[in-house]
Design a protein around this motif. Structure first.
Motif, PDB file in Angstrom:
ATOM      1  N   ALA A 461       0.830  -1.210   0.000  1.00  0.00           N
ATOM      2  CA  ALA A 461       0.000   0.000   0.000  1.00  0.00           C
ATOM      3  C   ALA A 461       0.866   1.262   0.000  1.00  0.00           C
ATOM      4  O   ALA A 461       0.619   2.203  -0.756  1.00  0.00           O
ATOM      5  N   ARG A 462       1.867   1.272   0.829  1.00  0.00           N
ATOM      6  CA  ARG A 462       2.714   2.466   0.929  1.00  0.00           C
ATOM      7  C   ARG A 462       3.641   2.602  -0.279  1.00  0.00           C
ATOM      8  O   ARG A 462       3.695   3.636  -0.938  1.00  0.00           O
ATOM      9  N   LYS A 463       4.387   1.547  -0.557  1.00  0.00           N
ATOM     10  CA  LYS A 463       5.441   1.663  -1.569  1.00  0.00           C
ATOM     11  C   LYS A 463       4.896   1.679  -2.991  1.00  0.00           C
ATOM     12  O   LYS A 463       5.362   2.433  -3.840  1.00  0.00           O
ATOM     13  N   VAL A 464       3.920   0.815  -3.295  1.00  0.00           N
ATOM     14  CA  VAL A 464       3.432   0.704  -4.668  1.00  0.00           C
ATOM     15  C   VAL A 464       2.262   1.651  -4.917  1.00  0.00           C
ATOM     16  O   VAL A 464       2.211   2.323  -5.944  1.00  0.00           O
ATOM     17  N   TYR A 465       1.326   1.698  -3.975  1.00  0.00           N
ATOM     18  CA  TYR A 465       0.129   2.497  -4.205  1.00  0.00           C
ATOM     19  C   TYR A 465       0.281   3.951  -3.744  1.00  0.00           C
ATOM     20  O   TYR A 465      -0.545   4.791  -4.075  1.00  0.00           O
ATOM     21  N   GLY A 466       1.285   4.212  -2.926  1.00  0.00           N
ATOM     22  CA  GLY A 466       1.476   5.568  -2.434  1.00  0.00           C
ATOM     23  C   GLY A 466       0.546   5.972  -1.314  1.00  0.00           C
ATOM     24  O   GLY A 466       0.287   7.160  -1.106  1.00  0.00           O
ATOM     25  N   ALA A 467       0.025   4.993  -0.571  1.00  0.00           N
ATOM     26  CA  ALA A 467      -0.885   5.306   0.538  1.00  0.00           C
ATOM     27  C   ALA A 467      -0.097   5.811   1.739  1.00  0.00           C
ATOM     28  O   ALA A 467       1.086   5.516   1.905  1.00  0.00           O
ATOM     29  N   ASP A 468      -0.800   6.569   2.598  1.00  0.00           N
ATOM     30  CA  ASP A 468      -0.179   6.986   3.856  1.00  0.00           C
ATOM     31  C   ASP A 468      -0.223   5.871   4.893  1.00  0.00           C
ATOM     32  O   ASP A 468       0.513   5.915   5.888  1.00  0.00           O
ATOM     33  N   GLY A 469      -1.105   4.922   4.689  1.00  0.00           N
ATOM     34  CA  GLY A 469      -1.223   3.820   5.654  1.00  0.00           C
ATOM     35  C   GLY A 469      -2.430   2.973   5.319  1.00  0.00           C
ATOM     36  O   GLY A 469      -3.092   3.195   4.296  1.00  0.00           O
ATOM     37  N   VAL A 470      -2.706   1.985   6.172  1.00  0.00           N
ATOM     38  CA  VAL A 470      -3.782   1.028   5.928  1.00  0.00           C
ATOM     39  C   VAL A 470      -4.714   1.010   7.120  1.00  0.00           C
ATOM     40  O   VAL A 470      -4.262   0.976   8.268  1.00  0.00           O
ATOM     41  N   ASP A 471      -6.027   1.035   6.862  1.00  0.00           N
ATOM     42  CA  ASP A 471      -7.012   0.907   7.938  1.00  0.00           C
ATOM     43  C   ASP A 471      -7.717  -0.438   7.804  1.00  0.00           C
ATOM     44  O   ASP A 471      -8.469  -0.658   6.846  1.00  0.00           O
ATOM     45  N   ALA A 506     -11.378   4.515  -7.266  1.00  0.00           N
ATOM     46  CA  ALA A 506     -11.340   4.591  -8.727  1.00  0.00           C
ATOM     47  C   ALA A 506     -11.384   6.022  -9.244  1.00  0.00           C
ATOM     48  O   ALA A 506     -10.934   6.306 -10.358  1.00  0.00           O
ATOM     49  N   SER A 507     -11.906   6.939  -8.448  1.00  0.00           N
ATOM     50  CA  SER A 507     -12.055   8.316  -8.939  1.00  0.00           C
ATOM     51  C   SER A 507     -10.755   9.119  -8.835  1.00  0.00           C
ATOM     52  O   SER A 507     -10.652  10.206  -9.394  1.00  0.00           O
ATOM     53  N   LEU A 508      -9.764   8.602  -8.117  1.00  0.00           N
ATOM     54  CA  LEU A 508      -8.500   9.335  -7.957  1.00  0.00           C
ATOM     55  C   LEU A 508      -7.558   9.011  -9.113  1.00  0.00           C
ATOM     56  O   LEU A 508      -7.129   7.885  -9.279  1.00  0.00           O
ATOM     57  N   LYS A 509      -7.231  10.019  -9.907  1.00  0.00           N
ATOM     58  CA  LYS A 509      -6.386   9.812 -11.091  1.00  0.00           C
ATOM     59  C   LYS A 509      -4.941  10.205 -10.785  1.00  0.00           C
ATOM     60  O   LYS A 509      -4.630  10.667  -9.685  1.00  0.00           O
ATOM     61  N   GLY A 510      -4.087  10.039 -11.787  1.00  0.00           N
ATOM     62  CA  GLY A 510      -2.687  10.404 -11.606  1.00  0.00           C
ATOM     63  C   GLY A 510      -1.989   9.451 -10.646  1.00  0.00           C
ATOM     64  O   GLY A 510      -2.081   8.237 -10.803  1.00  0.00           O
ATOM     65  N   ALA A 511      -1.268  10.020  -9.676  1.00  0.00           N
ATOM     66  CA  ALA A 511      -0.578   9.228  -8.658  1.00  0.00           C
ATOM     67  C   ALA A 511      -1.020   9.744  -7.304  1.00  0.00           C
ATOM     68  O   ALA A 511      -0.363  10.595  -6.698  1.00  0.00           O
ATOM     69  N   PRO A 512      -2.136   9.248  -6.808  1.00  0.00           N
ATOM     70  CA  PRO A 512      -2.758   9.828  -5.611  1.00  0.00           C
ATOM     71  C   PRO A 512      -1.853   9.707  -4.380  1.00  0.00           C
ATOM     72  O   PRO A 512      -1.214   8.676  -4.176  1.00  0.00           O
ATOM     73  N   THR A 513      -1.847  10.750  -3.598  1.00  0.00           N
ATOM     74  CA  THR A 513      -1.145  10.714  -2.308  1.00  0.00           C
ATOM     75  C   THR A 513      -2.102  11.251  -1.253  1.00  0.00           C
ATOM     76  O   THR A 513      -3.198  11.732  -1.565  1.00  0.00           O
ATOM     77  N   GLY A 514      -1.691  11.146   0.025  1.00  0.00           N
ATOM     78  CA  GLY A 514      -2.506  11.686   1.102  1.00  0.00           C
ATOM     79  C   GLY A 514      -3.780  10.903   1.346  1.00  0.00           C
ATOM     80  O   GLY A 514      -4.799  11.456   1.734  1.00  0.00           O
ATOM     81  N   TRP A 515      -3.757   9.604   1.105  1.00  0.00           N
ATOM     82  CA  TRP A 515      -4.955   8.776   1.339  1.00  0.00           C
ATOM     83  C   TRP A 515      -4.548   7.528   2.115  1.00  0.00           C
ATOM     84  O   TRP A 515      -3.389   7.148   2.138  1.00  0.00           O
ATOM     85  N   ARG A 516      -5.502   6.942   2.788  1.00  0.00           N
ATOM     86  CA  ARG A 516      -5.252   5.699   3.519  1.00  0.00           C
ATOM     87  C   ARG A 516      -6.077   4.589   2.896  1.00  0.00           C
ATOM     88  O   ARG A 516      -7.165   4.806   2.410  1.00  0.00           O
ATOM     89  N   MET A 517      -5.549   3.386   2.882  1.00  0.00           N
ATOM     90  CA  MET A 517      -6.246   2.279   2.213  1.00  0.00           C
ATOM     91  C   MET A 517      -7.099   1.492   3.210  1.00  0.00           C
ATOM     92  O   MET A 517      -6.577   0.928   4.164  1.00  0.00           O
ATOM     93  N   PRO A 518      -8.426   1.454   2.967  1.00  0.00           N
ATOM     94  CA  PRO A 518      -9.291   0.694   3.868  1.00  0.00           C
ATOM     95  C   PRO A 518      -9.360  -0.775   3.438  1.00  0.00           C
ATOM     96  O   PRO A 518      -9.543  -1.084   2.270  1.00  0.00           O
ATOM     97  N   VAL A 519      -9.200  -1.684   4.385  1.00  0.00           N
ATOM     98  CA  VAL A 519      -9.357  -3.112   4.109  1.00  0.00           C
ATOM     99  C   VAL A 519     -10.597  -3.581   4.849  1.00  0.00           C
ATOM    100  O   VAL A 519     -10.624  -3.583   6.075  1.00  0.00           O
TER     101      VAL A 519
END
Lengths: 565, 565
Positions: A461-471, A506-519
């Motif tokens: 999530a962090r390295k490939v997707y650019g997330a700030d973290g995982v919830d 899906a609505s975030l284009k480009g290379a999104p940052t500043g988001w957390r990934m919900p599982v």
């Protein structure tokens, strides 16, 4: 004169006998089993028989985050394979088998396009040699054994509310997503709620794609977890005595299928795991054979580099032991313009007019996606090459913008016109790939097997997707604990998320940052050998639209298929 | 030394290349499409290309009313085919493709047995060339199109309570007999009750078996009735725009499959319509091709002569235009003893001791069944030959009793030991069949197409089954009226009843008289081209037992299938 349709081009192709196609990469004809005139299976003994040969360079084809229309990844893969013969080299192409569900839905077939196709495309898109049918039959055999197990007294103590094994069908049939089975009288089974997924989403398909041999496939089938006991212990296909029959049904399916491109380049077509909830790559067996013939093996991975290529590196290469030498990232002008966030592209509708105007600045705006996907390749120590899949309406300034982005990242790039021109339209790409593959490989997995499941999810999530973290939702956390305590913690993770963004939105284009990934949920494909967290709604059985291809496809008076695209 | 298992015998066979097998009946190799090393499809162009050749004698193999164990009809069919080469003649065998459902259930495969088998039996019993899978896919494509049609607004006005089209699966899976689909959210379809039948019971399978050409198959698929409007009008696959895609899926399935027996006799394996609710015969296309090679074409019909042979004559021959020259009635000592009414035979259990004792009188008692089945052949103007399928525990006096019964009916007979001895154990039968086939044929249908549906049912029930009359339930009467008013009245009838009695009551043995046939429901296979009244409960999807074959079938270390019988 209008540019001919894919089907017209495919029908006018001059096919070579398959033993000649195989012979072009020194696969001897005694290893072939013809299936009709235009496809052959390759015997599994080929893996051992060819094992002493030098390996071809191993090239994976991935892409930027695609629009809903797709960016011509298969077309580029096929075109690149064809191109090598124009620069004096021999290449083999490896792709997934198309699913019949989408073929009759909105998507059409998946044989490449224009003058970069696998032929005959009607055979490729329809049954091929029956491998998908074998997966369906094997999967549903286990379902029948499971429901019979409940009916005969449930000796395993499987909890009816913890059954994870469903049924599969290779059709877009939304009515089967959620069903109640076992209605009727006392002899008609135990009523319970369940449903169907599409065959490509079957764990059996992933097992087919990841097994190196029949014995390994048999073992993986036995490890399939169908559900859990009230104490949390897993019940497997082996426990239900279902795995042996599944393997018997799958014997021939494990043999890869040999076809050819319009220019007679050999193509291995094998397996077709769903790109969202499975690893979305063609088979390990096909690659183990293909890497022993010719100079280059070009293998395709599903969706963008965050999805298919990440799984290629961390799941498929872990299973195969093969090491990639280069990675192609296919991009289009339209995809990068879409990643600017200025346009909305809808499948089945015309492109917005504004997107077609010359606008290299917008390409630069959306270039963040390409940059991130190049970085995702580099994370694994592999050399990236950017393939610019040219469309008739593109402007040279826009191609130049993409080349600048690639150069700024230190990556090679080439414009590809192989849709319109065949292999000779991709010789620049072939040259760039050859150079990249000659660089020393520093391939590495993103995480070690020993890391915890939570750590693996976090790393991707962090390295490939650019997330700030995982919830991780509470239900998902319990599932992760269950998998760790059942001994599944050493498996890699296959994160099920949208393919239309590098993020899980899906609505975030480009290379999104500043988001957390919900599982929200975590599932286990223990036989296939991965754990898949679900981030967002994953539809595992498509439906048909108001005007599906199924209404138009037909046969003509000569018995040829018509209206298949 | 113990007699070897079917699988051991099959594995030790010396197979010939299929072009040599085809060449033995003068089918040129350019008409073959190999599917793996041991099966070939025959191109449909063979029908026209071979049409000017003289016809082989056409022999149908039927039987007395079987016990639940079966009486070795396929074994006799294969043995008879093999036997002709021992008397200097060339024969071709035509059989149905086995269904994978029963293969993994209690029944095991259907390749013949002992030294009279079609080989390789594991390929025959598993997938073959995927025709059953194509039928499943085509059938379920129409189901998906139908449910999508409801979801998209039901423009046809199809009544949801009058939908007759279900789904199919080639597995013994009782939990799917009665299901509710379309649960979930608004996007997951329209909830309704429906279910699955076994693939062999699909109307698409019957269409495959009865079509003479691709255009005819396409037309028949379009005529499939999926349900009715509130006004009673039929809604077809063509109305739903589903028939074209079904035909595209079925193109290759219409080509018959060529295999061989243990003695390299050519075998055409094609289609496998359910014997109870469909006509239960192999394909018209296979017979149209097979009749143009060699001296004899031996084709198998399902169950007893009241079932498979009656449908062979009145449905299959009506569709093909071919005229039979002789009919074999296979019998066993145990079957006729069972028809005495003194014994109870249960599938999966040992034969009762009392049945094994020498008792020619009991054979005579049960001989009424054989007499009636011989008469059922004669009703159609065809010469009957009784094949006495010998078992190790039989006594010569019992074989003599059967021969006496045959002789009293003016029919030839022969003892067959081809299970243990291969073709040379059936040369007497071959000789008798050759003589019978040389008699002038007086073939006739049992009823004209113009008779009303009620008249046709009455004629079959009285003349073939020996009923005193027919009782049509009110619901069935309404259905008959609906079919007549929709213009389906000219179709033949395919009466769905038990195969374990000539009557519609499975417990009545011998040749029951003094009974009336109840018709509780009447269904229509308009595409296949028959109306089928249901007399009693018809199970259209089997279940697995407590110890099904599915628990035992597996692969060994060499990748061979084990425990398949």
């Amino acid at each position: 004169m209008a540019f001919p349709s894919d089907l017209e081009i495919a029908r006018s192709a001059t096919l070579k006998p398959l033993d000649a196609v195989a012979g072009s990469i020194d696969i001897p004809s005694h290893l072939l089993e013809p299936y009709g005139d235009d496809v052959a299976k390759i015997k599994l003994s080929a893996v051992d028989e060819l094992a002493d040969r030098p390996k071809a360079k191993y090239v994976v084809v991935s892409a930027v985050t695609p629009t809903p229309l797709g960016e011509g990844k298969t077309t580029t893969t096929v075109g690149l394979g064809q191109a090598f013969s124009h620069i004096g080299k021999k290449a083999t192409v490896a792709i997934r088998q198309p699913s019949m569900g989408p073929t009759f839905g909105i998507k059409g077939g998946a044989a490449g396009g224009g003058y970069s196709q696998v032929v005959p495309m009607d055979i490729l898109n329809m049954h091929l040699t029956g491998d998908f049918h074998a997966v369906t039959a094997a999967h549903n055999m286990l379902s029948a054994v499971l429901d019979n197990h409940l009916f005969q007294g449930n000796a395993s103590g499987l909890s009816q509310h913890e059954i994870t094994w469903r049924r599969v069908i290779d059709a877009n049939d939304r009515a089967l997503r959620n069903i109640i089975v076992g209605l009727g009288g006392k002899l008609d089974g135990i009523p319970r709620q369940t449903g169907f997924d599409i065959t490509a989403a079957s764990e059996v398909m992933a097992i087919l794609a990841l097994s190196r041999s029949l014995p390994e496939m048999r073992e993986r089938l036995g490890k399939i977890v169908v559900g859990y006991r009230p104490d949390g212990g897993a019940v497997t296909a082996e426990d239900l005595k279902g795995a042996g029959s599944m393997a018997a049904i799958m014997i021939n399916a494990l043999k890869p299928n040999l076809m050819q491109t319009l220019e007679n380049t050999p193509v291995l077509v094998h397996a077709g795991p769903f790109g969202n909830i499975a690893h979305g790559n063609s088979s390990v067996v096909a690659d183990l054979i293909g890497i022993r013939g010719g100079d280059y093996l070009i293998t395709e991975a599903g969706f963008g580099a965050d999805m298919g290529a990440e799984r290629f590196f961390n799941i498929k290469c872990r299973a195969s032991g093969l090491v990639p030498d280069a990675a192609v990232v296919v991009t289009t002008v339209r995809a990068l313009k879409a990643h600017s966030g200025n346009h909305r592209i809808v499948a089945g509708q015309k492109l917005p007019e504004a997107l077609l105007a010359e606008n290299p600045d917008e390409v630069h705006q959306g270039g963040s996606n390409l940059r991130k996907q190049i970085e995702n390749i580099r994370l694994h120590g592999v050399s990236p090459v950017v393939a610019i899949n040219a469309f008739p309406g593109d402007h040279p300034s826009e191609h130049a913008a993409i080349a600048e982005i690639a150069e700024s990242m230190g990556a090679r790039s080439a414009v590809c016109t192989n849709f319109a021109e065949g292999g000779k339209g991709a010789t620049d790409l072939a040259q760039a790939v050859a150079e990249a593959a000659d660089e020393p490989s520093d391939f590495q997995f993103l995480y070690p097997s020993e890391a915890s499941l939570r750590e693996k999810i976090e790393i991707v999530a962090r390295k490939v997707y650019g997330a700030d973290g995982v919830d991780i939702a509470p239900a998902a956390a319990k599932q992760l604990d269950r998998y760790e305590s059942n001994g599944f913690g050493n498996l890699p993770v296959c994160i099920a998320k949208t393919h239309l963004s590098i993020s899980s939105d899906a609505s975030l284009k480009g290379a999104p940052t500043g988001w957390r990934m919900p599982v929200r949920e975590v599932r286990a494909s223990v036989g296939a050998g991965f754990i898949y967290p679900l981030c967002g709604e994953m539809r595992t059985l498509p439906g048909l639209g108001a005007n599906p291809a199924a209404h138009e496809i037909d046969i003509d008076a000569d018995g040829n298929i018509v209206n298949l695209s």
